[in-house]
Motif scaffolding. Structure first.
Motif, PDB file in Angstrom:
ATOM      1  N   TYR A 165     -10.256   0.649  -6.618  1.00  0.00           N
ATOM      2  CA  TYR A 165      -9.040  -0.042  -6.142  1.00  0.00           C
ATOM      3  C   TYR A 165      -9.606  -1.374  -5.555  1.00  0.00           C
ATOM      4  N   TRP A 172       0.563  -1.091   0.055  1.00  0.00           N
ATOM      5  CA  TRP A 172       0.118   0.096  -0.040  1.00  0.00           C
ATOM      6  C   TRP A 172       0.759   1.363   0.071  1.00  0.00           C
ATOM      7  N   HIS A 192      -6.637  -8.600  -5.408  1.00  0.00           N
ATOM      8  CA  HIS A 192      -5.653  -9.584  -5.892  1.00  0.00           C
ATOM      9  C   HIS A 192      -4.225  -9.519  -5.001  1.00  0.00           C
ATOM     10  N   LEU A 193      -4.106  -8.244  -4.522  1.00  0.00           N
ATOM     11  CA  LEU A 193      -3.134  -8.089  -3.451  1.00  0.00           C
ATOM     12  C   LEU A 193      -2.978  -9.233  -2.499  1.00  0.00           C
ATOM     13  N   ARG A 226      -0.209   5.711  -7.341  1.00  0.00           N
ATOM     14  CA  ARG A 226      -1.705   5.764  -6.831  1.00  0.00           C
ATOM     15  C   ARG A 226      -1.914   6.702  -5.742  1.00  0.00           C
ATOM     16  N   LYS A 271     -10.527  -4.499  -6.786  1.00  0.00           N
ATOM     17  CA  LYS A 271      -9.878  -5.623  -7.583  1.00  0.00           C
ATOM     18  C   LYS A 271      -8.516  -5.549  -7.291  1.00  0.00           C
ATOM     19  N   TRP A 272      -7.644  -4.423  -7.426  1.00  0.00           N
ATOM     20  CA  TRP A 272      -6.338  -4.317  -7.115  1.00  0.00           C
ATOM     21  C   TRP A 272      -5.856  -4.886  -5.454  1.00  0.00           C
ATOM     22  N   ALA A 280       2.525   1.411  -3.407  1.00  0.00           N
ATOM     23  CA  ALA A 280       1.559   1.805  -4.295  1.00  0.00           C
ATOM     24  C   ALA A 280       1.240   3.543  -4.257  1.00  0.00           C
TER      25      ALA A 280
END
Length: 164
Positions: free
Chosen positions: A72, A34, A78-79, A42, A74-75, A37
């Protein structure tokens, strides 16, 4: 909080003694990703969350309420799946990890409080929500530093200075 992540350690074949340690490692890895990113491309803001460990019927799981900026989801899912699969040594499907939007914050808060001490729950009129959530090894509840005691205290004293 905008989303709730539920991780079922029983379905991941992670023993209840190791569930807290695995979650701490997951939380650290997700927090690190996080921050990275946020610094690169982001605008995520601070990583705000609180979590509750449960062990009903010896089936260890954690509910993790997080604040995600719009777009965010889906991101983030996935993370979590990627980091948890590396920690657990196997794939993480929808039975093991579930990300759901929070539509009623009050209901989510009550759901997270269901393992509270009955006398505490009675005082705050939550007695109908209380259920035995089993023995948890380690801390049952935790927050991010941005929501922790020091942050709340600093925010409270800042408000007092402004209004005084």
């Amino acid at each position: 909080m905008t989303h709730m992540v539920t991780i079922n350690f029983d379905r991941l074949a992670i023993e209840e003694e190791a569930a807290g340690t695995v979650f701490r490692a997951l939380r650290a890895r997700v927090s690190r990703a996080w921050r990275y990113a946020s610094k690169t491309d982001r605008d995520l803001g601070s990583f705000d969350y609180f979590h509750v460990h449960e062990n009903p019927n010896n089936r260890s799981n954690v509910h993790w309420a997080v604040h995600l900026p719009a777009g965010y989801e889906k991101w983030f899912e996935h993370l979590i799946r990627d980091r948890l699969s590396k920690l657990s040594g196997g794939p993480c499907g929808s039975d093991e990890v579930r990300l759901t939007p929070v539509t009623t914050p009050g209901g989510m808060a009550k759901y997270m409080m269901k393992g509270a001490n009955p006398s505490f729950a009675k005082h705050f009129h939550l007695a109908d929500w209380i259920a035995d959530q089993g023995v948890v090894i380690g801390r049952r509840f935790g927050t991010s530093r941005s929501l922790g005691r020091s942050a709340r205290k600093a925010n409270w004293s800042r408000k007092r200075k402004i209004t005084s």
